[in-house]
Write an enzyme that holds these catalytic residues in place. Structure first.
Site, PDB file in Angstrom:
ATOM      1  N   THR A  70       0.830  -1.213   0.000  1.00 58.02           N
ATOM      2  CA  THR A  70       0.000   0.000   0.000  1.00 58.02           C
ATOM      3  C   THR A  70       0.856   1.252   0.000  1.00 58.02           C
ATOM      4  O   THR A  70       0.615   2.187  -0.774  1.00 58.02           O
ATOM      5  CB  THR A  70      -0.955  -0.008   1.208  1.00 58.02           C
ATOM      6  OG1 THR A  70      -1.888  -1.085   1.067  1.00 58.02           O
ATOM      7  CG2 THR A  70      -1.729   1.306   1.297  1.00 58.02           C
ATOM      8  N   SER A 198       5.769  -6.479  -1.563  1.00 57.14           N
ATOM      9  CA  SER A 198       5.334  -6.540  -0.169  1.00 57.14           C
ATOM     10  C   SER A 198       5.821  -7.838   0.467  1.00 57.14           C
ATOM     11  O   SER A 198       5.515  -8.934  -0.014  1.00 57.14           O
ATOM     12  CB  SER A 198       3.808  -6.466  -0.090  1.00 57.14           C
ATOM     13  OG  SER A 198       3.372  -6.506   1.249  1.00 57.14           O
ATOM     14  N   THR A 236      12.920   6.295  10.738  1.00 53.19           N
ATOM     15  CA  THR A 236      13.923   5.331  11.187  1.00 53.19           C
ATOM     16  C   THR A 236      13.695   3.981  10.519  1.00 53.19           C
ATOM     17  O   THR A 236      12.590   3.438  10.534  1.00 53.19           O
ATOM     18  CB  THR A 236      13.869   5.171  12.713  1.00 53.19           C
ATOM     19  OG1 THR A 236      14.097   6.447  13.316  1.00 53.19           O
ATOM     20  CG2 THR A 236      14.906   4.184  13.199  1.00 53.19           C
ATOM     21  N   CYS A 322      -7.897  -6.708   1.338  1.00 55.75           N
ATOM     22  CA  CYS A 322      -7.986  -5.285   1.657  1.00 55.75           C
ATOM     23  C   CYS A 322      -9.386  -4.726   1.425  1.00 55.75           C
ATOM     24  O   CYS A 322      -9.685  -3.599   1.820  1.00 55.75           O
ATOM     25  CB  CYS A 322      -6.978  -4.494   0.828  1.00 55.75           C
ATOM     26  SG  CYS A 322      -5.272  -4.933   1.185  1.00 55.75           S
TER      27      CYS A 322
END
Length: 378
Positions: A70, A198, A236, A322
């Site tokens: 996404t 992903s 980070t 999703c």
């Protein structure tokens, strides 16, 4: 338990999980820190990027770590839009794209952009002539899913790339989330400018992923901050996630040839079986990804079949995870020319190299009972 919902997410490989835990415990320094702990983390991050680059046959500078599909799709689409907004405000995509793409484009439309949604044929493919006719002087991006997550349909990426060779200023974005390890993308020699991956789709931890951005292509960052990932994706870095991601990708590619053979064999066994049953329609086209089978029983909603299988400890799904719980879910099946009722009957089986033919045999036995009961319903 038989897990046939790998297109939604995969189980983390045990060795990958061990790597994630080990790095989390021993290399917890911030890669941006000057001390030795930070340096060690930075080295691991660099090694992971280098390993992925080697596996994908691309350069290290073309890889940017993300949190998954996404984010990658949003970055490719909105990053292109912001970067190229002074050159044009038109995007072309297919009507069957993942919600991460569709919703990103809807947001651009609300900001005044024009989006062309190309129809697909019975196999879920766009027409190259229609794509060419849709291109205007304002077009800055073509966005397509390599493998449809609902049906396994394949878009003609090579032909699209050949067409876009005549339009060098147009970015070509590919959602490759369901493609890695299943079809060959050959990024290094393709016209693809951006490809999204992903980790949790290939046995890596959730919250990991990367985007390939071809050298020379510019994207505007969506997150500003400390300048990590060469200023494209501040924040980070997830060092243990990136190390585990690289390991999972390596394991996947090491098993790719044998895995694809087994996936195709299991897929064909399931499709051949389903094709013999009354009132069952197989929506997955003949030319499709090796791991996805989409089918439906006439007049039976997909969730009824999913829950019936679940009661027997077999896990499948209806559409993309999703959107499967939402009332406005996107049905690739409907866009392929099937009726609303047929689309609502859709059930998806999605395989991985952890599945076996023995599990397919169990599924067939269980589904025989379910089908014999449900086919009597008019």
């Amino acid at each position: 338990m038989i897990y046939f919902d790998n297109a939604a997410t995969t189980k983390i490989e045990s060795t990958v999980l061990s790597t994630y835990q080990s790095v989390s415990e021993n290399y917890f320094g911030n890669p941006s820190s000057l001390h030795q702990l930070g340096e060690h983390s930075q080295q691991l991050l660099s090694q992971s990027r280098k390993q992925i680059a080697h596996i994908m046959n691309i350069s290290e500078g073309e890889i940017y770590f993300t949190s998954g599909g996404t984010e990658g799709d949003n970055l490719a689409i909105k990053g292109t839009a912001i970067e190229k907004m002074n050159y044009g405000r038109h995007v072309i995509t297919a009507s069957t794209e993942h919600p991460a793409v569709i919703k990103s484009l809807e947001q651009l439309e609300n900001l005044g952009w024009d989006v062309t949604y190309l129809p697909v044929d019975k196999e879920g493919k766009i027409d190259i002539d229609e794509l060419e006719n849709a291109i205007t002087k304002e077009t800055v991006l073509v966005s397509l899913m390599a493998v449809n997550s609902e049906t396994g349909s394949l878009q003609p990426l090579k032909k699209v790339g050949e067409l876009l060779e005549h339009y060098p200023s147009i970015h070509f974005h590919v959602d490759a989330v369901q493609a890695v390890g299943k079809i060959d993308l050959n990024l290094n020699s393709s016209r693809i400018d951006m490809a999204v991956f992903s980790g949790h789709k290939f046995h890596a931890p959730k919250g990991t992923g990367f985007i390939y951005v071809k050298a020379g292509r510019q994207l505007a960052p969506l997150m500003s901050g400390g300048g990590q990932e060469n200023n494209l994706r501040s924040g980070t870095e997830n060092v243990p996630g990136s190390v585990a991601l690289a390991k999972a990708l390596r394991l996947l590619m090491e098993k790719k040839t044998d895995s694809k053979v087994e996936l195709v064999k299991m897929k064909n066994l399931i499709i051949d079986y389903l094709s013999t049953l009354d009132k069952v329609t197989v929506f997955t086209p003949k030319e499709s990804a090796p791991h996805i089978i989409c089918f439906g029983i006439k007049n039976i909603r997909g969730e009824v079949v999913v829950h019936a299988l679940e009661r027997e400890d077999i896990y499948t799904s209806t559409t993309s995870a999703c959107s499967s719980k939402k009332k406005d879910k996107i049905h690739a099946i409907a866009e392929m020319g099937y009726t609303k009722s047929e689309a609502e009957s859709a059930v998806r089986i999605s395989l991985s190299y952890l599945n076996t033919e023995q599990e397919v045999d169990v599924f067939k036995k269980v589904f025989n009972e379910i089908h014999s009961q449900l086919k009597l319903i008019e």
